[in-house]
Design a protein around this motif. Structure first.
Motif, mmCIF file in Angstrom:
data_model
loop_
_atom_site.group_PDB
_atom_site.id
_atom_site.type_symbol
_atom_site.label_atom_id
_atom_site.label_comp_id
_atom_site.label_asym_id
_atom_site.label_seq_id
_atom_site.Cartn_x
_atom_site.Cartn_y
_atom_site.Cartn_z
ATOM 1 N N ASN A 46 0.845 -1.200 0.000
ATOM 2 C CA ASN A 46 0.000 0.000 0.000
ATOM 3 C C ASN A 46 0.882 1.252 0.000
ATOM 4 O O ASN A 46 1.661 1.471 0.925
ATOM 5 C CB ASN A 46 -0.897 -0.016 1.240
ATOM 6 N N PRO A 47 0.760 2.115 -1.035
ATOM 7 C CA PRO A 47 1.681 3.258 -1.150
ATOM 8 C C PRO A 47 1.488 4.330 -0.078
ATOM 9 O O PRO A 47 2.375 5.173 0.084
ATOM 10 C CB PRO A 47 1.381 3.816 -2.550
ATOM 11 N N ILE A 48 0.368 4.322 0.650
ATOM 12 C CA ILE A 48 0.193 5.364 1.683
ATOM 13 C C ILE A 48 1.212 5.202 2.804
ATOM 14 O O ILE A 48 1.386 6.094 3.623
ATOM 15 C CB ILE A 48 -1.233 5.376 2.290
ATOM 16 N N TYR A 49 1.904 4.050 2.847
ATOM 17 C CA TYR A 49 2.894 3.820 3.895
ATOM 18 C C TYR A 49 4.311 4.236 3.482
ATOM 19 O O TYR A 49 5.149 4.479 4.343
ATOM 20 C CB TYR A 49 2.926 2.342 4.296
ATOM 21 N N THR A 50 4.570 4.263 2.176
ATOM 22 C CA THR A 50 5.961 4.451 1.752
ATOM 23 C C THR A 50 6.162 5.468 0.630
ATOM 24 O O THR A 50 7.290 5.880 0.391
ATOM 25 C CB THR A 50 6.548 3.098 1.266
ATOM 26 N N ALA A 54 1.947 9.546 -3.298
ATOM 27 C CA ALA A 54 0.683 8.802 -3.239
ATOM 28 C C ALA A 54 -0.019 9.084 -1.910
ATOM 29 O O ALA A 54 -1.243 9.243 -1.853
ATOM 30 C CB ALA A 54 0.950 7.299 -3.393
ATOM 31 N N ALA A 55 0.775 9.137 -0.819
ATOM 32 C CA ALA A 55 0.188 9.404 0.501
ATOM 33 C C ALA A 55 -0.422 10.802 0.554
ATOM 34 O O ALA A 55 -1.493 11.013 1.123
ATOM 35 C CB ALA A 55 1.244 9.239 1.594
ATOM 36 N N ALA A 56 0.273 11.776 -0.103
ATOM 37 C CA ALA A 56 -0.214 13.162 -0.071
ATOM 38 C C ALA A 56 -1.570 13.285 -0.757
ATOM 39 O O ALA A 56 -2.416 14.086 -0.344
ATOM 40 C CB ALA A 56 0.804 14.081 -0.726
ATOM 41 N N SER A 57 -1.778 12.486 -1.806
ATOM 42 C CA SER A 57 -3.058 12.592 -2.517
ATOM 43 C C SER A 57 -4.108 11.642 -1.946
ATOM 44 O O SER A 57 -5.211 11.561 -2.462
ATOM 45 C CB SER A 57 -2.837 12.302 -4.007
#
Ligand SMILES: [Zn+2]
Length: 319
Positions: A46-50, A54-57
């Motif tokens: 999951n890109p929200i972790y790394t 991707a986390a910013a959006s």
């Protein structure tokens, strides 16, 4: 309950509600390297972790830590700091040890998350003795279940999550003798509607693998839904029983009477691609290696239980 047991239980129960030890502050703030290694180890992509962009959006607007990492931030290391401060945990374990309940096994863990953690959060863990059960009879031996509750707070003192952890402190069964070994039986598999087919197959001498009836993906351990296409329809294929040792351990402690030590617990990767946990038998544990070709056999470990186990086999596709 005997008077002696009652006195012990009163002493144990007297510790309920007390701090297990002093609060412990995390060595490091929530940080990207630890998150990256965790995700790598468990295969969470999951890109929200790394991935910062991707986390910013995402709904979070920034990198967050996987919630299940909660306990990782306040791990005390392999050798806990000394002195521990003589909290109720130490007293409780001392009482149980002196009463002969010297062995320990973890039984349950539940976590609750109040919010996602962000880079830079500084956690402190506070642990309280939540419950001590009366003496119980279990397959491992007689003992007491001890439940602790850990509350995790951030640098502002706000609770971010909690964890309930239960152990069994038990009196180990007497050292193995031929008679006690004969009486001790392996733990029974927990058979339910999802996995009954697997054990029925074993009883027929077939090692079955669940197959999605929609997309054909094989899966093990058994479950109701295909992780690829979410279909609830499935059938099975009969495995050739051939595979390789994907990974293995040789357990030494705590010793359980039904097992002869040392023995090998292996994760076997079948030729069909699924993996299962089993034993490798018929070989010295020191000779087992990752990648070792193995083949299944069906072993009646007692009058009621047959288990699939694996023996070293010649490499290649030959029988
Ligand atoms: Zn599927």
């Amino acid at each position: 309950m005997s008077d002696e047991n009652g006195v012990l239980l009163d002493k144990l129960r007297g510790l309920v509600g007390k701090p297990a030890g002093p609060p412990f502050s995390a060595w490091d703030a929530v940080n990207q390297p630890m998150i990256r290694h965790w995700c790598d180890a468990v295969g969470d992509t999951n890109p929200i972790y790394t991935d910062p962009s991707a986390a910013a959006s995402s709904a979070h607007g920034q990198i967050v830590a996987p919630p299940t990492m909660l306990q990782a931030w306040t791990m005390k290391g392999l050798v806990p700091p000394t002195p521990e401060g003589g909290g109720a945990q130490e007293e409780l374990m001392g009482l149980l040890d002196s009463a002969g309940f010297t062995s320990v096994v973890a039984t349950n863990c539940e976590q609750e998350y109040a919010r996602y953690l962000h880079l830079g959060d500084e956690l402190t863990a506070e642990q309280v003795i939540e419950d001590v059960s009366p003496e119980k009879h279990t397959a491992l031996g007689d003992g007491h279940f001890v439940t602790t509750k850990t509350t995790f707070s951030d640098q502002h003192g706000d609770v971010v999550g909690s964890m309930t952890f239960r152990i069994l402190k038990f009196r180990p069964a007497p050292a193995s003798t031929s008679s006690s070994k004969a009486a001790a039986r392996r733990p029974r598999p927990a058979i339910n509607r999802d996995n009954a087919f697997f054990w029925e197959g074993i009883d027929r001498g077939e090692l079955l693998i669940q197959r999605c009836a929609s997309c054909g993906r094989l899966r093990h351990p058994p479950g109701p839904m295909c992780p690829s296409c979410r279909s609830l329809d499935w059938d099975t294929v009969v495995s050739t029983g051939r595979g390789v040792v994907y990974s293995f351990v040789v357990p030494h402690h705590p010793q359980v009477p039904a097992f002869e030590y040392p023995y090998v617990v292996a994760l076997v990767e079948l030729d069909e691609g699924t993996r299962l946990v089993s034993n490798v038998v018929g070989v010295e544990p020191a000779e087992v290696y990752v990648g070792m070709p193995v083949a299944a056999e069906f072993v009646a470990v007692d009058d009621e239980l047959t288990l699939p186990q694996f023996r070293p086999a010649a490499a290649g596709n030959g029988a």
